[in-house]
Design an enzyme around this catalytic site. Structure first.
Site, mmCIF file in Angstrom:
data_model
loop_
_atom_site.group_PDB
_atom_site.id
_atom_site.type_symbol
_atom_site.label_atom_id
_atom_site.label_comp_id
_atom_site.label_asym_id
_atom_site.label_seq_id
_atom_site.Cartn_x
_atom_site.Cartn_y
_atom_site.Cartn_z
ATOM 1 N N GLY A 692 0.795 -1.208 0.000
ATOM 2 C CA GLY A 692 0.000 0.000 0.000
ATOM 3 C C GLY A 692 0.832 1.265 0.000
ATOM 4 N N ASP A 812 9.947 -10.638 8.561
ATOM 5 C CA ASP A 812 10.365 -9.762 7.463
ATOM 6 C C ASP A 812 11.290 -8.670 7.989
ATOM 7 O OD1 ASP A 812 10.553 -8.896 4.869
ATOM 8 O OD2 ASP A 812 8.667 -7.773 4.877
#
Length: 984
Positions: A692, A812
């Site tokens: 996003g 991550d």
């Protein structure tokens, strides 16, 4: 081809005299990529290749017998021309980038005794012709991408002694034909994707010394036939799905076993009583994380060579046999999370150099044995959540080797031994929830390494000694619910690392000193329910990380400092004091009403705070007030309806579809959701990624927030292969909504209408580490700043792994997910693929249905096995460390087919530290940089078991920081894990 190559070389050099074997080697060089010039001295002008890099020859015949080129940055297909060397017996090419498939023609290397192609990029199926190598004794193909099944022909090896296929993508059943290789001494098949039982026929491998089958998806029971493996020294069946009991006959037959590991399986039933005493050479027994029941056998505890006994995370009961105290070699005893009862053996530690004892979360009772540190080696002593009683043995006050002590949640009483307060190597002392008494000893000044001091829920009295200010590393001090008195000692101003101070529910008095503003790392200050007087120091408003402030239940007076509006507080409580004046505008709303109750002279337009007016006055003005309000309301209603109609129509055009009922707040806010939506525009976009866009929003009160708007339909993999797919938004909210830590980015609130999803975070003005480190702003990151960033990020990850009630794996970790505030303080961000994992601290892995992470940061075992635990995060963080040291990207064309980890490894082997360290860094920091570089290499070890825990990483970085500050003393690396991965 060889003749053509020879002709070309003859034309180039008329005096060429290189022999035939040299030409074979030059052909191999021609077919390989060598960006690091590892083969630069392979020259056609030499008469023989015997002086070339990596080449060994027979002294008599000058024939090539060995090629050894590890870590040489070579890539390309397997050089088949090497098989034409008539005397080649040793071929070792590990840790390169050799790729493609392994050719079936490899069987022409008939003279090979040793073949090592581990840590490369080979793929495809294993050649079934490998077993045609008649003289092969060692075959190592570990850490590649081989797939498919192990060929049944592997059972035809004639002389093979060692077979290693660890960490590939192999599937299917483990072939029973391997049992035909009677010469095998070592069989390593760990970390593959088999779905198999252990072949009964493996009992025929009577020469086997090591059998490593961890992480292989093994099912079924342990075959009784393994009892015939009389030479077995190491049996590792960890991290599988085995069930049933440990066969008695098997154990009684393994008379020469040195190590047996049954870690993290699903065994059930009792430990066998018969035959254990025959394990006369057993040094390590690990059956942890299973479903074992019954008691611990006395025969097992009597084994004189037993050094490590790991039975944690089971359902064992009964008492611990007294015979364990007679062991002369026991150095590690891990029994936590069982239901064991009774007393610890009275002489435990008398005869052996016990280093680690963890019996937490059991039902042990009685006194703590005084002999635990008799040999002076005890480093970790963890007894939390039991029923131990009596006094802490005085002998522990002389145990200078102790580093970690946890006695919390027992029934201990009496005075803490004087020396225990000041042990020089201890970094954690926890005594919470006991009945201990006495005062905090002045000896605490000698505890130079103490980082965490937890003594709440006891009967301690007296004042905090001034000497506590000498603890440079103290980051957490919790002493609530005691009978401590006096003032906060002035010496504590020196505690620059202090992040948490909890002194609530005591009898402290005096004023809160204004020098608390010097605690720049303070995250939590709780002084509730004491007798503090005077004004609230305005300096509290200068603390950048403070988000928990509770000063309730004291005798504080004066006005509330306006500077407190500078803070981003999750918890704010000034109730039940004697404060007066006005409430700062930021807090003068209903959200904070309960924060100010019980201050009779504190007035604001909030119900329950202002003094009540007399009833007569109320009645006298009631009629006129009512009439005025009625008329005014009519006017306001007409004007308001018209205004709202036009504004609402405009608002719908700006942000169609948003509804306030979908907003969820995690903190007390000074802004509204309408304002967030209204101010989001494309002009404010500061970043965009696969999930996003991120907007910078400046609110009307001057506050700045970051708003992440997720792309529609973003989904992520949730964790277990059987779980349903989860929305990234849900994972982020679920994770960050439960986290409070100074090095984790804060999520203020969120919005979810299905089609539109917003996440509102605190704004980090310096962006991400990736933005600064790999851009023109790199000059802002000198070495002290980079080291600070490493420490901050490590502390954030350590909190996730060790301190969260349900441990969290980020999955991550990378430099773009490490954000920097205005003072370059680092915070971990982006939890869209994070996973709550049961048992992270003890190494549990959960299978994933897909890989999460970013290229260059993914741990090798994660890519191969789709299993995740905290070691995957540690590998990724190691890559970040290498980025900080080298200033380079994790992947780059400069490395060829390698990544930063392999590039650093090859450079260090060839050229040393100077060619790896970022040349823009000041050389005066070289020693410190080198130490951090070594830590990065350790964190990126290809074997997960060799990577330290995040708690140890923090410890090592803090040691470097301490040396950097003092510029004196000797760095003492903590690279050997001395604690279990659990974090009791």
């Amino acid at each position: 081809m060889i003749e053509l190559l020879f002709l070309i070389l003859s034309i180039i050099s008329p005096t060429l005299s290189l022999n035939q074997e040299g030409l074979f080697l030059l052909q191999a060089k021609h077919n390989l990529s060598d960006p690091s010039n590892s083969l630069s001295n392979w020259s056609p002008h030499d008469s023989t290749p015997c002086n070339w890099t990596g080449i060994l020859c027979n002294n008599l015949t000058n024939s090539v017998t060995s090629i050894n080129l590890p870590n040489s940055d070579l890539s390309g297909p397997f050089p088949t021309s090497l098989c034409r060397l008539p005397s080649l017996s040793h071929l070792s090419l590990p840790n390169n980038s050799l790729n493609s498939t392994l050719p079936t023609t490899i069987f022409t290397c008939t003279t090979l005794h040793h073949l090592d192609l581990s840590l490369n990029l080979f793929s495809g199926e294993l050649p079934n012709t490998l077993s045609n190598l008649p003289n092969l004794k060692q075959l190592n193909l570990s850490f590649n991408n081989f797939s498919g099944k192990i060929p049944p022909t592997f059972g035809f090896f004639r002389r093979l002694q060692s077979l290693s296929l660890v960490n590939n993508l192999l599937t299917g059943n483990i072939p029973s034909s391997l049992s035909n290789v009677s010469s095998l001494k070592e069989l390593h098949l760990a970390y593959n994707n088999f779905f198999s039982e252990i072949p009964q026929e493996f009992g025929n491998l009577t020469n086997l010394e090591i059998l490593w089958l961890s992480g292989c998806n093994l099912v079924g029971q342990i075959p009784v036939s393994l009892r015939k493996l009389v030479r077995l020294q190491n049996l590792d069946l960890s991290r599988n799905m085995l069930n049933g009991t440990i066969p008695e006959l098997m154990i009684s037959g393994l008379t020469s076993i040195v190590q047996i590991e049954l870690f993290q399986n699903s065994f059930s039933g009792e430990l066998p009583r018969a035959g254990v005493s025959n394990l006369t050479h057993l040094e390590r027994f690990d059956a942890s994380d299973n479903e074992l029941t019954g008691t611990i056998p006395d025969e097992l505890c009597r084994l004189k060579n037993l050094g490590s006994l790991n039975l944690y995370y089971n359902k064992l009961n009964g008492s611990l046999p007294e015979s364990l105290a007679s062991s002369e070699n026991l150095y590690e005893l891990l029994l936590f999370n069982n239901t064991l009862t009774g007393k610890l053996p009275s002489g435990l530690g008398n005869n052996s150099k016990l280093q680690l004892l963890d019996v937490s979360f059991n039902k042990f009772s009685g006194e703590i044995p005084a002999s635990l540190c008799r040999q002076g080696s005890l480093q970790e002593l963890l007894l939390i959540h039991n029923s131990f009683s009596g006094e802490i043995p005085a002998s522990l006050g002389n145990c200078v080797s102790l580093m970690r002590v946890r006695f919390g949640n027992n029934n201990l009483s009496g005075v803490v031994p004087y020396g225990l307060w000041g042990l020089p190597h201890m970094y954690l002392l926890e005594l919470v929830e006991n009945s201990l008494s006495g005062s905090i000893s002045n000896a605490i000044s000698r505890a130079n390494n103490l980082s965490i001091l937890l003594i709440s829920g006891n009967r301690f009295n007296g004042s905090i000694p001034e000497s506590i200010g000498l603890l440079d590393n103290l980051g957490e001090f919790v002493a609530s619910r005691n009978s401590l008195t006096g003032q906060i000692p002035t010496g504590m101003v020196k505690l620059s690392q202090l992040g948490r101070l909890v002194l609530r529910d005591n009898q402290f008095s005096g004023e809160i000193p204004n020098w608390v503003g010097d605690w720049k790392k303070l995250n939590e200050l709780d002084l509730a329910n004491n007798r503090f007087v005077g004004n609230i120091p305005s300096e509290l408003g200068t603390l950048p990380g403070l988000n928990f402030l509770d000063l309730s239940g004291n005798l504080l007076s004066g006005e509330i400092p306006m500077d407190l509006q500078n803070l981003k507080l999750d918890i704010f409580n000034l109730s039940n004091n004697k404060l007066s004046g006005e409430i700062p505008p930021l807090y003068a709303n209903e959200n904070y009403r309960e924060s100010f109750l019980g201050n009779t002279n504190l007035c604001a337009d909030l119900s329950g705070l202002c003094p009540n007016l007399g009833e007569k006055s109320k009645n006298r003005n009631f009629v006129w007030v009512f009439r005025f309000i009625f008329v005014l309301a009519g006017v306001v209603l007409i004007v308001g309806v018209a205004w709202f109609y036009f504004k609402f129509q405009n608002f719908k055009k700006i942000k169609k579809g948003f509804r306030t009922s979908k907003w969820r707040s995690f903190h007390k806010l000074g802004f509204s959701e309408f304002e967030i939506v209204k101010l989001m525009s494309e002009d404010n976009v500061i970043g965009s990624g696969s999930s996003g866009k991120v907007y910078k929003v400046v609110l009307s009160n001057g506050e700045v927030v970051a708003v992440k708007k997720l792309w529609r339909g973003i989904k992520i993999e949730s964790g277990n292969v059987n779980d349903q797919e989860k929305d990234e938004f849900e994972v982020e909210v679920e994770t960050l909504g439960k986290i409070r830590h100074k090095n984790i980015v804060r999520l203020w609130c969120c919005y979810n209408s299905g089609d539109n999803k917003l996440l509102v975070y605190e704004y980090m003005p310096n962006g991400s580490l990736d933005d600064l480190l790999h851009s023109g702003k790199k000059n802002l990151l000198d070495w002290p700043t980079r080291l600070k960033i490493a420490v901050d990020a490590a502390e954030g990850l350590s909190y996730l792994h060790h301190d969260c009630v349900v441990p969290i794996v980020h999955r991550d970790v990378k430099s773009s997910n490490i954000l920097l505030d205005g003072e370059f303080g680092a915070k971990i961000a982006d939890f869209g693929v994070a996973k709550f994992v049961r048992g992270v601290s003890n190494g549990t892995e959960e299978p994933m249905s897909m890989i999460a992470g970013s290229c260059g940061y993914i741990a090798p075992e994660y890519a191969y096995t789709l299993r995740v635990n905290e070691k995957s995060d540690i590998y990724s963080f190691g890559v970040v460390i290498l980025e900080l040291v080298t200033g380079k990207h994790p992947v780059d064309q400069e490395y060829g087919e390698k990544d930063l980890v392999k590039w650093v490894s090859s450079k260090l082997n060839e050229e040393g530290h100077d060619q790896v360290i970022d040349p823009t860094l000041d050389s005066k920091y070289k020693e410190e940089i080198s130490k951090v570089l070594n830590l990065g290499i350790l964190c990126t070890s290809s074997l997960p078991i060799n990577r330290p825990s995040m708690r140890s990483v923090v410890k090592m970085l803090q040691e470097v920081t301490t040396v950097a500050k003092s510029r004196s003393g000797k760095f003492s690396p903590y690279y050997q894990e001395v604690v279990s991965d659990n974090d009791h």
